[in-house]
Design an enzyme around this catalytic site. Sequence first.
Site, PDB file in Angstrom:
ATOM      1  N   ASP A  75      23.929 -38.153  18.006  1.00 38.84           N
ATOM      2  CA  ASP A  75      24.524 -39.225  18.557  1.00 38.84           C
ATOM      3  C   ASP A  75      24.882 -40.491  17.656  1.00 38.84           C
ATOM      4  OD1 ASP A  75      23.848 -37.335  20.379  1.00 38.84           O
ATOM      5  OD2 ASP A  75      22.818 -38.627  21.666  1.00 38.84           O
ATOM      6  N   GLU A  80       9.946 -34.190  21.035  1.00 36.98           N
ATOM      7  CA  GLU A  80      11.570 -34.254  20.818  1.00 36.98           C
ATOM      8  C   GLU A  80      11.733 -34.575  19.387  1.00 36.98           C
ATOM      9  OE1 GLU A  80      15.813 -35.963  22.629  1.00 36.98           O
ATOM     10  OE2 GLU A  80      14.018 -37.233  22.771  1.00 36.98           O
TER      11      GLU A  80
END
Length: 395
Positions: A143, A365
Amino acid sequence: SSGINAEWPLRPGVISKWDRSISFEVIAHWLNLMNADGWIPREQILGNEALMRVPEEFVVQNADYANPPTMFLPIENILNSMEPDDIIEHHPTLKKMYHRLSLWFNWYNTTQVGEKPTTYRWRGRNDTTTRELNPKTLTSGLDDYPRATHPTPDEYHVDLRCWLALAARSLSTLGDVVGTQFDKFKETAQLLSDNRLLSELHWTGSYFADYGLHSENVGLREIRFGDHVDKERVVRKLPKRQFVPVQGYINLFPFILNILEPDAPELGVILSSLRNTTNLWSKFGLCSVGKNDNYYLKYNTAHDAPYWRGPIWININFLAIRALHHYRRMPGPHQELAGSLYTELRGAVIQNVYREYTRTGYIWEQYNCETGRGQSVHPFTGWSSLVTLIMGELY
């Protein structure tokens, strides 16, 4: 539940070690979402509960935007591990997959091309924003990873080119397995894997990089609207067209997707610099952006915390470890160095994920580059579950 195209297709790589049929079922479900042009949506939002958790701007999706074709990783892995009896058993499924995957590849190879031959460009970057330090590239799956500061149609991205090389290579193998015409994919794979051409387009002399309109001096400054405080970008040095001098995961893609030849001089440079503790290397794994880079742990807006700007991600570390395993088995001048790096990096990642699991009870994560502590989403057994393949040396 919801799923992301770049993440979910990596899971069959884990599942296939226990049950190949389930992996094929997962892949088939994703391929069945393809439209007539060959586009697969990024987000799969299933049900009202999932819809409530997805930001509004991600609900309606643009059919011109790609996502990394990670599905080819487990497909290539499965194909390389199949015995003749397995191929006979799964031949009807593989043949159906080949036709869908061919359409998918052709969509990429027409909609995501760059302005120069054999270059590729992620779509969807905001070229008018004044609030972002570096306009995000959500389509890349990384991202906020820093790209060219000023998005333009003539920029091109090394990671996308490597994904397409992998995809063509996998389709060439799959076409051969199912006994259909695959010459065009074989030729494309050879073209995109040509190390000389790759270096002409992306090699800086020290690392592989994106190319685009880039300023090496940008920052965020505070602005006020009454009681509201925000930040806007300040460009302190005029941008110029150049290789984007950011040290991080993007530099590694020709290596981590096994595009480089075992005797390539560029491979030697990458391996020699990989162990640099002031750059990507840490005691816990490879950091997403180098610790000495200007973008390390920098917020992208007043509120967007660094995501791919320092934290350790298991998916990319898996690919790096997998590549080291590949090159340590290939005769050549870099074989010994690849072997020692493999042992050290594999051990670091396994130990840190296990340590954090015993400390917190969770797989995370991402992991902090300086402390190794798990952070962000948890429990996260998406692509972080790839640690099980690292433990089993199943690549």
